[in-house]
Each structure stands twice: as C-alpha cells, then as structure tokens.
Design an enzyme around this catalytic site. Sequence first.
Site, PDB file in Angstrom:
ATOM      1  CE  LYS A  38      -3.296   2.889   0.697  1.00 11.56           C
ATOM      2  NZ  LYS A  38      -4.702   3.024   0.751  1.00 11.56           N
TER       3      LYS A  38
ATOM      4  CB  CYS B 179      -3.579   8.403   0.658  1.00 13.85           C
ATOM      5  SG  CYS B 179      -5.176   7.948   1.266  1.00 13.85           S
TER       6      CYS B 179
HETATM    7  N1  SAJ Z   1      -2.432  14.724  -8.205  1.00 11.50           N
HETATM    8  C1  SAJ Z   1      -1.596  15.443  -9.045  1.00 11.50           C
HETATM    9  N2  SAJ Z   1      -1.241  14.878 -10.234  1.00 11.50           N
HETATM   10  C2  SAJ Z   1      -1.682  13.642 -10.605  1.00 11.50           C
HETATM   11  C3  SAJ Z   1      -2.514  12.914  -9.741  1.00 11.50           C
HETATM   12  C4  SAJ Z   1      -2.871  13.479  -8.537  1.00 11.50           C
HETATM   13  O1  SAJ Z   1      -1.179  16.562  -8.737  1.00 11.50           O
HETATM   14  O2  SAJ Z   1      -1.340  13.216 -11.709  1.00 11.50           O
HETATM   15  C5  SAJ Z   1      -2.797  15.274  -6.899  1.00 11.50           C
HETATM   16  C6  SAJ Z   1      -4.301  15.386  -6.724  1.00 11.50           C
HETATM   17  O3  SAJ Z   1      -4.813  16.562  -7.232  1.00 11.50           O
HETATM   18  C7  SAJ Z   1      -4.423  15.319  -5.232  1.00 11.50           C
HETATM   19  C8  SAJ Z   1      -3.313  14.348  -4.842  1.00 11.50           C
HETATM   20  O4  SAJ Z   1      -2.403  14.369  -5.923  1.00 11.50           O
HETATM   21  O5  SAJ Z   1      -4.181  16.561  -4.639  1.00 11.50           O
HETATM   22  C9  SAJ Z   1      -3.759  12.949  -4.562  1.00 11.50           C
HETATM   23  O6  SAJ Z   1      -4.756  12.546  -5.479  1.00 11.50           O
HETATM   24  P1  SAJ Z   1      -4.966  11.031  -5.937  1.00 11.50           P
HETATM   25  O7  SAJ Z   1      -6.150  10.988  -6.804  1.00 11.50           O
HETATM   26  O8  SAJ Z   1      -3.711  10.499  -6.487  1.00 11.50           O
HETATM   27  O9  SAJ Z   1      -5.146  10.286  -4.572  1.00 11.50           O
HETATM   28  P2  SAJ Z   1      -6.287  10.129  -3.466  1.00 11.50           P
HETATM   29  O10 SAJ Z   1      -5.640  10.487  -2.183  1.00 11.50           O
HETATM   30  O11 SAJ Z   1      -7.543  10.801  -3.815  1.00 11.50           O
HETATM   31  O12 SAJ Z   1      -6.571   8.559  -3.513  1.00 11.50           O
HETATM   32  C10 SAJ Z   1      -5.475   7.707  -3.549  1.00 11.50           C
HETATM   33  C11 SAJ Z   1      -5.793   6.603  -4.509  1.00 11.50           C
HETATM   34  N3  SAJ Z   1      -4.588   5.886  -4.788  1.00 11.50           N
HETATM   35  C12 SAJ Z   1      -4.214   5.634  -6.041  1.00 11.50           C
HETATM   36  O13 SAJ Z   1      -4.789   6.036  -7.027  1.00 11.50           O
HETATM   37  C13 SAJ Z   1      -3.002   4.777  -6.121  1.00 11.50           C
HETATM   38  C14 SAJ Z   1      -6.792   5.648  -3.904  1.00 11.50           C
HETATM   39  O14 SAJ Z   1      -6.950   4.517  -4.732  1.00 11.50           O
HETATM   40  C15 SAJ Z   1      -6.317   5.194  -2.534  1.00 11.50           C
HETATM   41  O15 SAJ Z   1      -7.282   4.405  -1.904  1.00 11.50           O
HETATM   42  C16 SAJ Z   1      -6.109   6.382  -1.671  1.00 11.50           C
HETATM   43  O16 SAJ Z   1      -5.154   7.230  -2.288  1.00 11.50           O
HETATM   44  C17 SAJ Z   1      -5.568   5.883  -0.361  1.00 11.50           C
HETATM   45  O17 SAJ Z   1      -6.350   5.660   0.559  1.00 11.50           O
HETATM   46  O18 SAJ Z   1      -4.379   5.589  -0.299  1.00 11.50           O
END
Ligand code: SAJ
Length: 430
Positions: free
Chosen positions: A220, A274
Amino acid sequence: MTERVENGMLREGGTSGRKITVVGLGYIGLPTAAMLATHGHTVYGFDTNARVIEHLEKGKVHIEEPGLLAFVRDALHSGRFVPVREVRPADVYILCVPTPYDSKEKRADLSYITKAAETIVPHLKKGDLAILESTVPAGTTADHLGPILARSGLDPLRDLDLAHCPETVLPGNMISELTSNARVIGGLTPKATQAAEMLYRSFVRGTLVTTDATTAEFVKLIQNTYRDVNIALANEIGMVAGQKGIDVREAIRIANLHPRVDLHAPGPGVGGHCIPIDPWFLVQDTPEARLVRVSREINDGMPHRVVDKVRSLVQHIDEPRIALLGIAYKADVDDVRESPAVPILEELKEHFGDVRVHDPHVKDPRFDLVPLKGALEGADCTVIVTGHWEYSALDPHKTRSVVRTPLVLDTRGVLSRREWQEAGFRFETA
Ligand code: SAJ
C-alpha cells in the site's frame, strides 16, 4: 449463501453471514460497514465521534460521497447495519481508524489504532478474526496490533486470525471501487490470510491477492509513494517546461503515448489523506532514502510556487483582487484534507488584501466561501487550484465580462488555452 470468486463467477457455499464490528466509520469504515451489511452480514458500526452515530441514527451520513447516503440508508433499512455507541462483541473486527501523520517527527501516529484495538480487547474470544484496514508502516499489524490484542490473554498467532487488508478506494468513486478493486490481503499466519480472504470474497468482485501482513502494508505504501514521486517528477518537468516556453501538459500527453511511459499530471501540489503522507510512513525508519524525501519536498513546495507566480503576474496591478477557485484537494470532492489550496490561500492572504474563494463542493465555514460570481466579480487574477468540473465548464466570454483583468492561472490544466486566449485572456499555467 453464494460466494463470489476472483473471476467474478459465483460459487455456492463459503462465508455465510458473519457478525462483524467495524471500528471507525469514516471515509472507509462507513461504506465498508454498509457494504458488508448489504452482503448478508450483521454489522455493528462504532465510532468514537458521537456525531457520526447520531447522524446514522437519523438516517444521515456525515460524509459527502456520491451514492453513499442512499447506500447507507439501504443498509440501515435492512436492519443488518446497526450503529452502536459502544463496541459490541462480534466474530470479526475491522479497524478503519485514521493513522495521522506526526508532522514534526514525520512518522505515523498509531494512537487511534492503539485505542481502537484496546476497545476490542475485552470482547475477543478464540477464533475471532481481526482486520486492520488503516494504512500503516510495514510491520504494524505484527509488532503493534498483535501485542495489544494479546492483552486479551489470547495468542494473536494461534488463537486469533489477524490480518491487514489495505483499502484502495478512490474518494468520489468509493461504492463501486469497494467491490471492483483488487484487494491485497495479508495475515499473520496463512490461516489468518485465508479467514480474511473468505470475508472479502463475500463482497469483492476484484482479484484477491494474498501475501503476509507486512508485505500487504508495504505494498500500500509503495503504491502511493509511486504516485507521489511520479507527480513530483511531473512538477519538476513543469518547471523546466515553463522556462523553455513549452506547454507541459501537451508534452506529457505526447510522452505518454509511449507504451512504457506513464507520467502523472503536474499541479499546485499534492493533497488528500494518503499520497502526501504515506511516503513518510515508507521511509520513516530509513534516513538514507533520498528520492522519496526530495519528492515530498518538491510537491510540498508547489503551493509556494503558485503564489510566487500569482505575485509576479499581478505585480503591476494596484491592490489586485484575486479569485481563488477550488479549495478541495482534488476535483469533484468536498475533502480539504492536506489540500494544497489551503497553504495557497494562506500565503495569498499574506500578500493581498482581497482574496475571494469559491468551491462548489466544500461547505467548511473556515474558508469564507463566496458564490462563483462573487469570486469572479472584479477579479484581476483568476486562479484555478482545483479541477472541479464546474470550472472546466466556465465560459471564457461570460467570465471576461465579469472580471476586471482578463488574467487566468490554470494550475490544473482544465481550461482550453486557445478558447480563453481567444476570449482575450492572458492564459498562464503553474
Ligand atoms: N495529483 C496530481 N497529479 C496527478 C494525480 C494526482 O497533482 O497526476 C494530486 C491530486 O490533485 C491530489 C493528490 O495528488 O491533490 C492525490 O490525489 P490522488 O487521486 O492520487 O489520490 P487520493 O488520495 O484521492 O486517492 C489515492 C488513490 N490511490 C491511487 O490512485 C493509487 C486511492 O486509490 C487510494 O485508496 C487512496 O489514495 C488511499 O487511501 O491511499
């Protein structure tokens, strides 16, 4: 009772309805509890926050998540999901409590897990299954949770089945991902792994991958660290592209056509509960791990870079009015945890007397939110910090007629550069 197996086919037999207590009814615990109840289990839902239970008793939920309210109501109406004010004895205990991060020590704070575990200790009996879903540093189930549960007088290896099964759902899409995502399940013993696998098979259609508890915890963390490091790389590439006058999103889109390249998107920083935190859990005991730390530094530095950019864009404007669009940490959610918009707002307020904030999803009174028109009216710089669909649907001509200065800074790449430029805007990306 039918049991779902990995390939999606149904198999007869297997897990019949179990008696389950879910400790912690937050973003993960609440949908999980409701999901289990709608799959034939009897679920007691406990939370130390009385407001959460009061909401549920009135048929309400305290979290904004598409479909969650109706889903929880169905579970409550079935009579198999029972919100409780004290932990009830059960055969299965699932801990879904937060693991905050101690920002000074840059370590996981396991105090909620400790308290949650202590509440189940008096009820434990031989053969019970206990599952930790919270994201934790590798080794926590074995070295932290196990010893606490051992206070029951039971041996966590021989008398109990103890497992880690990290959640992986994406806020905004939780209900479907709870059943469709693959799950990693790791027990302290093969028997514990099997017991946990049986339970998840009762509602998960995705693949169930089994391993040991410590590997499950580690997996994870490396998944989320991969995203953080990848986003840091995209942000660094964005910095270089900006200096060279290259549109970074266009460059990344083309680069990603390569079958083995998957660059993430640059943005105003990384938020949520996360991705900005889990990398610290990964390296907290490994001071020589550098890349992960540098990536955290890059992503944490993005809000400051956004503010610097705004300052340089409006330097010739007298008493500029700033419109900040979006306070949630990412598009189409109401969650502001670790949102990069928060430090951006704070720092903007240090420099400018007139910062107006809008967010169509967030209702948090801390942010003095105004309607969209109120934020845009007379603005000298419109800064898009969250990629909510409402902002990608903004009409540049209508916006042009409301703002004072046609200047937009799109940190998320949700607007069409061409359309906004055609409408007379100076168009910038962070
Ligand atoms: N972000 C960027 N660029 C990207 C992707 C995201 O700047 O290309 C930013 C987003 O805007 C946000 C942050 O990163 O501020 C995190 O966003 P995210 O969509 O990557 O993550 P979370 O926290 O909404 O959800 C993630 C998910 N993990 C993955 O996609 C691997 C989710 O599946 C997990 O369950 C969750 O973290 C967790 O609980 O770990």
